[in-house]
Design a protein around this motif. Structure first.
Motif, PDB file in Angstrom:
ATOM      1  N   ILE A 309       0.830  -1.203   0.000  1.00 59.30           N
ATOM      2  CA  ILE A 309       0.000   0.000   0.000  1.00 59.30           C
ATOM      3  C   ILE A 309       0.865   1.255   0.000  1.00 59.30           C
ATOM      4  O   ILE A 309       0.571   2.243  -0.681  1.00 59.30           O
ATOM      5  CB  ILE A 309      -0.944  -0.014   1.219  1.00 59.30           C
ATOM      6  CG1 ILE A 309      -2.042  -1.071   1.023  1.00 59.30           C
ATOM      7  CG2 ILE A 309      -1.563   1.362   1.460  1.00 59.30           C
ATOM      8  CD1 ILE A 309      -2.924  -1.276   2.234  1.00 59.30           C
ATOM      9  N   LEU A 310       1.963   1.225   0.750  1.00 57.05           N
ATOM     10  CA  LEU A 310       2.871   2.371   0.817  1.00 57.05           C
ATOM     11  C   LEU A 310       3.602   2.605  -0.499  1.00 57.05           C
ATOM     12  O   LEU A 310       3.750   3.743  -0.944  1.00 57.05           O
ATOM     13  CB  LEU A 310       3.911   2.146   1.917  1.00 57.05           C
ATOM     14  CG  LEU A 310       3.537   2.490   3.354  1.00 57.05           C
ATOM     15  CD1 LEU A 310       4.662   2.057   4.284  1.00 57.05           C
ATOM     16  CD2 LEU A 310       3.282   3.979   3.506  1.00 57.05           C
ATOM     17  N   GLN A 356       3.807  12.078   8.087  1.00 56.43           N
ATOM     18  CA  GLN A 356       3.776  11.460   9.406  1.00 56.43           C
ATOM     19  C   GLN A 356       3.026  10.139   9.372  1.00 56.43           C
ATOM     20  O   GLN A 356       3.430   9.152   9.989  1.00 56.43           O
ATOM     21  CB  GLN A 356       3.113  12.414  10.413  1.00 56.43           C
ATOM     22  CG  GLN A 356       3.150  11.919  11.849  1.00 56.43           C
ATOM     23  CD  GLN A 356       2.553  12.927  12.820  1.00 56.43           C
ATOM     24  OE1 GLN A 356       2.048  13.981  12.415  1.00 56.43           O
ATOM     25  NE2 GLN A 356       2.610  12.618  14.099  1.00 56.43           N
ATOM     26  N   GLY A 357       1.933  10.108   8.602  1.00 57.84           N
ATOM     27  CA  GLY A 357       1.139   8.888   8.494  1.00 57.84           C
ATOM     28  C   GLY A 357       1.892   7.757   7.819  1.00 57.84           C
ATOM     29  O   GLY A 357       1.821   6.603   8.249  1.00 57.84           O
ATOM     30  N   LYS A 363       6.376   1.771  10.261  1.00 57.39           N
ATOM     31  CA  LYS A 363       6.762   1.214  11.564  1.00 57.39           C
ATOM     32  C   LYS A 363       5.799   0.103  11.985  1.00 57.39           C
ATOM     33  O   LYS A 363       6.217  -0.904  12.556  1.00 57.39           O
ATOM     34  CB  LYS A 363       6.792   2.328  12.607  1.00 57.39           C
ATOM     35  CG  LYS A 363       7.929   3.329  12.400  1.00 57.39           C
ATOM     36  CD  LYS A 363       7.892   4.447  13.431  1.00 57.39           C
ATOM     37  CE  LYS A 363       9.027   5.438  13.198  1.00 57.39           C
ATOM     38  NZ  LYS A 363       8.986   6.548  14.175  1.00 57.39           N
ATOM     39  N   LEU A 364       4.522   0.287  11.697  1.00 55.63           N
ATOM     40  CA  LEU A 364       3.544  -0.755  12.005  1.00 55.63           C
ATOM     41  C   LEU A 364       3.822  -1.995  11.169  1.00 55.63           C
ATOM     42  O   LEU A 364       3.777  -3.130  11.678  1.00 55.63           O
ATOM     43  CB  LEU A 364       2.128  -0.243  11.734  1.00 55.63           C
ATOM     44  CG  LEU A 364       0.988  -1.255  11.922  1.00 55.63           C
ATOM     45  CD1 LEU A 364       0.977  -1.796  13.340  1.00 55.63           C
ATOM     46  CD2 LEU A 364      -0.354  -0.618  11.566  1.00 55.63           C
ATOM     47  N   HIS A 392      -4.026  11.102  10.811  1.00 54.26           N
ATOM     48  CA  HIS A 392      -3.066  11.822   9.966  1.00 54.26           C
ATOM     49  C   HIS A 392      -3.298  11.532   8.494  1.00 54.26           C
ATOM     50  O   HIS A 392      -2.401  11.684   7.684  1.00 54.26           O
ATOM     51  CB  HIS A 392      -1.643  11.411  10.342  1.00 54.26           C
ATOM     52  CG  HIS A 392      -1.297  11.637  11.769  1.00 54.26           C
ATOM     53  ND1 HIS A 392      -1.048  12.875  12.291  1.00 54.26           N
ATOM     54  CD2 HIS A 392      -1.195  10.759  12.808  1.00 54.26           C
ATOM     55  CE1 HIS A 392      -0.782  12.769  13.577  1.00 54.26           C
ATOM     56  NE2 HIS A 392      -0.869  11.490  13.924  1.00 54.26           N
ATOM     57  N   LYS A 393      -4.511  11.098   8.154  1.00 52.21           N
ATOM     58  CA  LYS A 393      -4.752  10.748   6.759  1.00 52.21           C
ATOM     59  C   LYS A 393      -4.902  11.973   5.865  1.00 52.21           C
ATOM     60  O   LYS A 393      -4.744  11.895   4.657  1.00 52.21           O
ATOM     61  CB  LYS A 393      -5.993   9.865   6.636  1.00 52.21           C
ATOM     62  CG  LYS A 393      -7.309  10.558   6.926  1.00 52.21           C
ATOM     63  CD  LYS A 393      -8.468   9.575   6.748  1.00 52.21           C
ATOM     64  CE  LYS A 393      -9.820  10.242   7.041  1.00 52.21           C
ATOM     65  NZ  LYS A 393     -10.921   9.288   6.868  1.00 52.21           N
ATOM     66  N   GLU A 394      -5.195  13.156   6.477  1.00 50.25           N
ATOM     67  CA  GLU A 394      -5.269  14.355   5.658  1.00 50.25           C
ATOM     68  C   GLU A 394      -3.875  14.738   5.181  1.00 50.25           C
ATOM     69  O   GLU A 394      -2.875  14.407   5.802  1.00 50.25           O
ATOM     70  CB  GLU A 394      -5.902  15.518   6.442  1.00 50.25           C
ATOM     71  CG  GLU A 394      -5.069  16.014   7.608  1.00 50.25           C
ATOM     72  CD  GLU A 394      -5.336  15.230   8.883  1.00 50.25           C
ATOM     73  OE1 GLU A 394      -4.826  15.641   9.928  1.00 50.25           O
ATOM     74  OE2 GLU A 394      -6.048  14.207   8.809  1.00 50.25           O
ATOM     75  N   LEU A 395      -3.781  15.453   4.075  1.00 52.38           N
ATOM     76  CA  LEU A 395      -2.495  15.841   3.524  1.00 52.38           C
ATOM     77  C   LEU A 395      -1.850  16.863   4.429  1.00 52.38           C
ATOM     78  O   LEU A 395      -2.514  17.707   5.028  1.00 52.38           O
ATOM     79  CB  LEU A 395      -2.675  16.438   2.121  1.00 52.38           C
ATOM     80  CG  LEU A 395      -3.481  15.602   1.133  1.00 52.38           C
ATOM     81  CD1 LEU A 395      -3.452  16.266  -0.233  1.00 52.38           C
ATOM     82  CD2 LEU A 395      -2.938  14.197   1.044  1.00 52.38           C
ATOM     83  N   ASP A 396      -0.518  16.783   4.563  1.00 46.51           N
ATOM     84  CA  ASP A 396       0.187  17.803   5.322  1.00 46.51           C
ATOM     85  C   ASP A 396       1.255  18.426   4.446  1.00 46.51           C
ATOM     86  O   ASP A 396       1.562  17.936   3.360  1.00 46.51           O
ATOM     87  CB  ASP A 396       0.792  17.228   6.605  1.00 46.51           C
ATOM     88  CG  ASP A 396       1.741  16.061   6.349  1.00 46.51           C
ATOM     89  OD1 ASP A 396       1.940  15.269   7.278  1.00 46.51           O
ATOM     90  OD2 ASP A 396       2.280  15.962   5.234  1.00 46.51           O
ATOM     91  N   ALA A 397       1.851  19.492   4.931  1.00 47.85           N
ATOM     92  CA  ALA A 397       2.799  20.239   4.112  1.00 47.85           C
ATOM     93  C   ALA A 397       4.013  19.394   3.754  1.00 47.85           C
ATOM     94  O   ALA A 397       4.534  19.438   2.652  1.00 47.85           O
ATOM     95  CB  ALA A 397       3.244  21.501   4.850  1.00 47.85           C
TER      96      ALA A 397
END
Length: 459
Positions: A309-310, A356-357, A363-364, A392-397
């Motif tokens: 998935i990643l 972050q997500g 790590k999981l 943290h599923k929303e987009l971050d900078a």
């Protein structure tokens, strides 16, 4: 699907015990015997074939593994539960009815193919259903394939008992005798968006957004948790992979194909000893080496899918450079704590993900892939971890969200829950629309090819 033969093992005694304990009194098995000669399973094989449904046996151990619900001493086996309630919940279809529902198993209605056989889209009449019929998926056993009646019966038993939003629903089955021999079919609810495998690895499909990937992972994890802890007996899925994760019209994940599923260890035992079966690249190494099957075998497979998935890459891909063919070896070069970690993230996401997500997911996955099964988390812990990542599923900078998406003079603010929901819904609708356009273009090409094939040739 990759298959290979590996070493022989001293599992014949266990398999013989399984064979003696099989239950064949169900309606699904009424027309044919529910046993297969042990000669068909003399070698350990990685395939989509399955062993029988039966009471689990394992080597002795001082530890005890107990299901989360129900007493071990009073727990009924899956075949026993099926006899009590599953047999009455499934509809028995006639072969003629299913042949008509699929236009005589037309290639135009073929959805896919596997070790079991072919899957077709069809329309059947169900009690209380619409007058025009209900769209279903019909899986037809290939009599010359690797899987046989025993695996078909296993799926009837398991899916006749389990009931969960993240497990595919079995509507009924067919066990008829025709001029061509025994006919074994299964009728499932129709899953409009095919499989996670299709959306991750088939470039003809639109990119699966990051938030939907997280939702699919969480849904699949909750399905495994139900199997491990939500029934009278523990159930080990044994074939967790992207192609067995179906997606409905809302992209809800549902586990399918229970031909390999097994009941967990009985009281006083830590594992089930069994012939090694599964899919190359997803099976836990401790299971492959020893034949000792536990729920932690499923946890390992879940870790593999998390990395798929990643990365948007298959666990095994011979088309890539040699040092990138084995996904788990490649991702180890870019640890979650390193500055180069972003190099493993699916490039098709184009930076639209939570940095972050993604690190937390990696790590999981690493914890699920621990060498020793005792060090891997239980699926309950995995579900809780995924729920935390969902924050943290929303987009971050840092994830690459473009600053141009907001007017230059607008004061930045943290997205509200409603903002996130609206953005998620918009991406989902765009994804569905693109998927529909792709399906229509494929149908048009098929029509033109058939038309050209039917045209008379000039001498």
């Amino acid at each position: 699907m990759l298959c290979f033969r590996c070493f022989r093992s001293n599992t014949e005694k266990v398999e013989g015990e399984e064979k003696r304990r099989e239950v064949s009194a169900s309606p699904a098995a009424a027309s044919v015997p529910s046993t297969i000669s042990t000669g068909e399973r003399s070698n350990l094989t990685f395939s989509t074939a399955s062993s029988a449904v039966g009471t689990s046996v394992s080597e002795g151990s001082s530890a005890v593994v107990r299901p989360a619900s129900g007493s071990v001493s009073s727990a009924r086996s899956i075949p026993e539960q099926y006899e009590e309630r599953g047999a009455n919940s499934l509809r028995r279809f006639g072969f003629r009815e299913l042949r008509a529902a699929t236009s005589d198993f037309s290639r135009l209605l073929k959805l896919g193919e596997g070790g079991f056989g072919s899957v077709y889209k069809g329309v059947v009449r169900l009690p209380g259903g619409p007058a025009v019929g209900t769209v279903v998926a019909i899986k037809k056993l290939n009599p010359n394939g690797h899987q046989g009646h025993k695996q078909w019966l296993a799926e009837v038993h398991f899916l006749g008992v389990v009931e969960h939003p993240n497990l595919v629903k079995l509507i009924g089955y067919c066990a008829d005798q025709s001029k061509r021999g025994p006919q074994r079919l299964l009728v499932y609810e129709f899953m409009a968006n095919k499989t996670l495998d299709d959306h991750l690895f088939n470039k003809a499909y639109p990119v699966l957004p990051w938030d939907i990937r997280l939702e699919v992972a969480l849904g699949a994890a909750e399905g495994l948790l139900y199997l491990h802890e939500g029934l009278e007996v523990q159930v080990i899925y044994r074939d967790f992979k992207a192609s067995n994760i179906l997606l409905d019209e809302e992209f809800r994940a549902k586990l399918s194909d229970f031909g390999l599923a097994r009941e967990g260890p009985s009281a006083g035992h830590t594992h089930v000893s069994t012939a090694v079966m599964g899919t190359l690249g997803y099976a836990a190494p401790d299971y492959v080496e020893t034949g000792h099957l536990t729920t932690k075998s499923d946890v390992w497979s879940f870790g593999v899918v998390l990395y798929e998935i990643l990365t948007g890459r298959r666990s095994m891909d011979r088309k890539r450079p040699k040092n990138e063919q084995k996904l788990l070896e490649w991702v180890r070069l870019y640890p979650a704590e390193s500055k180069q970690f972003s190099k493993i993230i699916d490039t098709r996401l184009e930076g639209h993900y939570s940095k972050q997500g993604t690190r937390k997911i990696a790590k999981l996955a690493n914890s699920c892939l621990a060498k020793h099964r005792r060090d891997r988390p239980a699926m309950r812990e995995v579900v809780e971890s995924l729920k935390q990542v969902m924050q943290h599923k929303e987009l971050d900078a840092d994830g690459g969200a473009s600053a141009e998406s907001s007017p230059p003079n607008e004061v930045s603010r943290k997205p509200t829950t409603e903002d996130v929901a609206v953005a998620s819904a918009r991406r989902r609708m765009l994804h569905l629309a693109a998927l529909g356009e792709n399906a229509n273009s494929i149908a048009r090409r098929r029509f033109m090819l058939m038309r050209a094939a039917a045209a008379p040739t000039l001498s």
